[in-house]
Design an enzyme around this catalytic site. Structure first.
Site, PDB file in Angstrom:
ATOM      1  CD  GLU A  68      32.492  31.825  47.141  1.00  0.00           C
ATOM      2  OE1 GLU A  68      32.797  30.767  46.526  1.00  0.00           O
ATOM      3  OE2 GLU A  68      33.287  32.423  47.904  1.00  0.00           O
ATOM      4  CG  PHE A 101      44.787  39.041  47.489  1.00  0.00           C
ATOM      5  CD1 PHE A 101      45.215  37.917  46.794  1.00  0.00           C
ATOM      6  CD2 PHE A 101      43.993  38.867  48.617  1.00  0.00           C
ATOM      7  CE1 PHE A 101      44.871  36.653  47.213  1.00  0.00           C
ATOM      8  CE2 PHE A 101      43.643  37.600  49.053  1.00  0.00           C
ATOM      9  CZ  PHE A 101      44.074  36.482  48.349  1.00  0.00           C
ATOM     10  CD  GLN A 102      40.393  36.787  47.923  1.00  0.00           C
ATOM     11  OE1 GLN A 102      39.818  37.441  48.778  1.00  0.00           O
ATOM     12  NE2 GLN A 102      40.422  35.461  47.927  1.00  0.00           N
ATOM     13  CE  LYS A 124      38.925  44.450  54.796  1.00  0.00           C
ATOM     14  NZ  LYS A 124      39.797  43.303  54.901  1.00  0.00           N
ATOM     15  CG  MET A 180      19.257  16.589  26.631  1.00  0.00           C
ATOM     16  SD  MET A 180      17.783  15.691  26.080  1.00  0.00           S
ATOM     17  CE  MET A 180      16.531  16.343  27.178  1.00  0.00           C
TER      18      MET A 180
END
Lengths: 165, 563
Positions: free
Chosen positions: B49, B111-112, B161, B476
């Site tokens: 993602e 969940f999630q 959803k 760096m």
């Protein structure tokens, strides 16, 4: 210097979190924040008392808050002719011996006793912060068990409302 | 028209002329993905993602359009965070659509489930949570409008959803009515007059050009003003490309790794005119002494940027399209020769500084030096490629040694400094500007943070070229440890048994390792001219520093010089 800001916002969930989050993230010093419904059902008014060392800090507070999409308007009430008030509820230890004295103080401050039992009384006081501080100081001798304060709310005198300024 | 929430989202994307979305499916967005499938909507699938959000960001920077990114609830959404913050810091317009658990499950640690609206509140321009399908079209319309107008930025729309499956009467709003959001376009014309009268008095004015000029597409009018007036011009990292590197009025980037002439000019100027800049600490150095002989004029669309870091004497709030047009019109009231004559001694002084201490490196080195790589890429592409970098030394060398000619040609994470940005952002940019050469330059550290996107690049057969400046160090970090931490290379050495060439080939991108100086030109020419994707792992010395360098918190003229 303390500044009182009236912040008119959309009455939507999450707005207050957004505002308080921004204030803490940008490290502004907030003395109090008080929110509630207004004369318009879809608008909430938040009164913020902010400590700003100079005009630039205040400018940043106002500009950063103004950027939030749900903030409709911000009015600095500081220089204006205004009324500001705070409400406090104070639970004080009150024995039969001290109760009369406490009632006396309540009377002087034009406060009210809103609850009483064998051990304590609850005093309700509205006024400017100084007045509440002064009464708390006097009541301290009797034993303050709990204080709850709303933070300042403010409104301009005269016929014009903040949203029209 | 009765549609489902998922269909409504697709309709909104079409109404907003979205060409492609970058996304990753998952439980909460399955219904939406089914609709993407049915409508055959163009969709790019990165391998993480974070790749999707950086790709949407690179697409937006390269094209100037709003990038769109989709992820599922919970971990899908939280994987976007770094990319959202990256876009927010650099004011990049992106609309992010995340799935959320069904309304009935909200607030139960389902969940999630993650409170992505709460999490992204400080790093989005605005965000929405949609739990009722009928609110969807309005929110989508507003999201695109807010993302691209005013000071652009990322806007997140979190959708439950069940909303994707729910039916609604679809009507895309024609108009926007947001009481609390009226982005300024026109500013105060008197401010332009004030700028004009300051310019008449100035002896050593300096234009300081930032990313706002890119974002507002005002590089052309800005160049006209510079050419007409002969006012010396410097840029921030984000302003690179707004003015051509070979312009005689251009004196390079300023800040921690800015040019000698550019940095010195900030301490000498008597009128510093910031155009779409934030006065970031990497640019100002010691803030109290930044441009301390100058009056400061600040042009910006965001009133909150004025006086945030540097105190301005005059502020010009408004879209640069408005203010720069007005300024140019005003300045042409006076002949060009008078302006250029007025500023010639100052420009000559800056030119002398530039000639005295240009950006240099050791061209006699037997090894391939990173600066030489950048110069060579610049030569081969004639400064016309879209260059995407990661973050670190290679980013600064690219900024210093690539001869940029156009805006939207240097895509880099300036504000947040996000390692892992380069590869996926380059992928998104290449999708957006398919006709252009896109070259991703990264270090060996940042490359590994998102190297999984090589798979996506290979599978899409994007003609993207990837150059790794490989010094086996987090360069760096190591430079700072060398300079300020007694050469304690604490965990910055990343010498590895991993073979980047084999890794790349395994993922489907042909690759080559380059170690010999004499092969640099021919290999780069061949690679850049090739058709598909290609990766070059270039071995460079471990201890090459980015110079000049202004130590953190020092005044800009306190430069550690090289050469």
């Amino acid at each position: 210097m303390k500044h009182t800001l009236a912040v008119l916002v959309e009455n939507k969930p999450g707005v207050l979190t957004h505002i308080s989050g921004l204030i803490s993230r940008r490290a502004f010093n907030i003395e109090s924040i008080a929110a509630g419904y207004t004369e318009e059902p879809d608008m909430t008014r938040i009164t913020i008392v902010v400590e700003a060392d100079d005009e630039y800090v205040l400018e940043q507070v106002v500009n950063q808050l103004s950027k939030l999409i749900d903030v409709i308007k911000i009015i600095d009430l500081t220089g204006q002719d205004r009324v500001h008030r705070e409400l406090a509820l104070i639970k004080v230890t009150a024995t039969p011996e001290t109760r009369a004295d406490i009632l006396n103080i309540v009377e002087i401050f034009r406060a009210h006793v809103v609850d009483v039992n064998k051990e304590t009384v609850i005093v309700q006081l509205t006024g400017e912060e100084r007045k509440i501080d002064a009464m708390c100081e006097l009541l301290e001798d009797y034993g303050i068990r709990e204080i709850v304060r709303t933070g300042r709310i403010a409104i301009c005198r005269g016929p014009v409302s903040a949203k029209e300024v | 028209m009765k549609v489902t929430g998922a269909q409504a989202v697709i309709e909104c994307l079409k109404k907003e002329n979205v060409e492609v979305v970058f996304g990753y499916p998952g439980g909460a967005v399955l219904t939406l993905y089914d609709e993407l499938y049915l409508s055959d909507f163009p969709h790019i699938l990165p391998k993480h993602e974070q790749g999707a959000i950086h790709a949407a960001d690179g697409y937006a920077r390269a094209t100037g359009k709003v990038g769109v990114c989709i992820a599922t609830s919970g971990p899908g959404a939280t994987n976007l965070i770094t990319g959202i913050a990256t876009a927010y810091m650099d004011s990049i317009p992106i609309v992010i659509i995340t799935g959320q658990v069904a309304v009935s499950l909200i607030g139960r640690d389902s969940f999630q489930e993650a409170d992505i609206r709460g999490i992204t509140t400080p790093i989005t321009k605005h965000n929405y949570f949609i739990k009722d399908a009928k609110d969807l079209p309005k929110a989508m319309k507003e999201a695109f409008y807010i993302a691209r107008t005013g000071r652009p930025g990322p806007v997140l729309v979190d959708i439950s959803k069940n909303v994707f499956a729910a039916e609604l009467e679809f009507e895309y709003p024609e108009t926007i009515n947001l009481r609390g959001y009226r982005p300024v376009y026109d500013g105060d014309p008197e401010a332009i007059d004030a700028v004009y009268s300051e310019l008449l008095k100035a002896e050593k004015p300096l234009f300081f050009v930032g990313g706002g000029v890119t974002l507002s597409d005002t590089s052309d009018i800005m160049r006209k003003i510079v050419a007409y007036s002969g006012i010396p011009t410097v840029t921030s990292l984000m302003g690179l490309g707004c003015i051509a590197e070979d312009d005689p009025n251009y004196f390079g980037m300023i800040g921690m790794h800015g040019t000698y002439a550019g940095n010195l000019s900030t301490t000498e100027t008597d009128l510093l005119i910031g155009l779409g800049v934030r006065f970031d600490d990497r640019v100002t150095g010691l803030l109290n002494e930044f441009a301390d002989k100058a009056k400061i004029i600040h042009f910006d669309i965001d009133a909150a940027e004025v006086n945030k870091n540097v105190r301005s004497h005059i502020k010009v709030i408004g879209n640069l399209q408005w203010s720069l047009d007005k300024l140019y019109a005003k300045m042409t009231e006076r002949p060009s020769s008078e302006w250029t004559g007025q500023f010639r001694p100052w420009r000559d002084k800056m030119t002398a500084w530039m000639n005295e201490k240009p950006l240099v490196y050791n061209t006699d080195s037997e090894r391939i030096l990173p600066q030489a790589v950048i110069e060579k890429i610049s030569e081969i592409t004639q400064g016309n490629a879209v260059i995407v970098t990661d973050v670190g030394q290679h980013q600064m060398w690219t900024a210093q040694f690539y001869q940029f000619k156009q805006p939207r040609a240097f895509l880099t994470s300036g504000g947040l400094g996000t390692m892992g940005y380069g590869l996926p952002a380059a992928m998104g940019a290449q999708v957006g500007v398919s006709g252009k050469k896109v070259i991703c330059i990264c270090g060996d550290g940042g490359f590994m943070m998102s190297c999984q996107e090589l798979m996506a690049i290979a599978d899409l057969n994007l003609p993207l070229k990837i150059i790794i400046l490989n010094n086996s160090y987090l360069g760096m970090v190591a430079q700072w440890q060398r300079t300020f931490y007694n050469q304690h290379y604490a965990h910055s050495c990343i010498k590895t048994k991993t073979d980047f060439v084999k890794l790349s080939e395994a993922m489907g991108v042909p690759a080559i390792r380059l170690e010999k100086k004499e092969e640099l030109k021919t290999v780069l020419e061949k690679v850049i001219a090739s058709e598909g994707p290609f990766l070059v792992d270039i071995r460079i010395p471990e201890d090459e520093d980015v110079l000049p360098m202004v130590p953190s918190g020092a005044r800009l003229d306190q430069m550690i010089m090289g050469g």
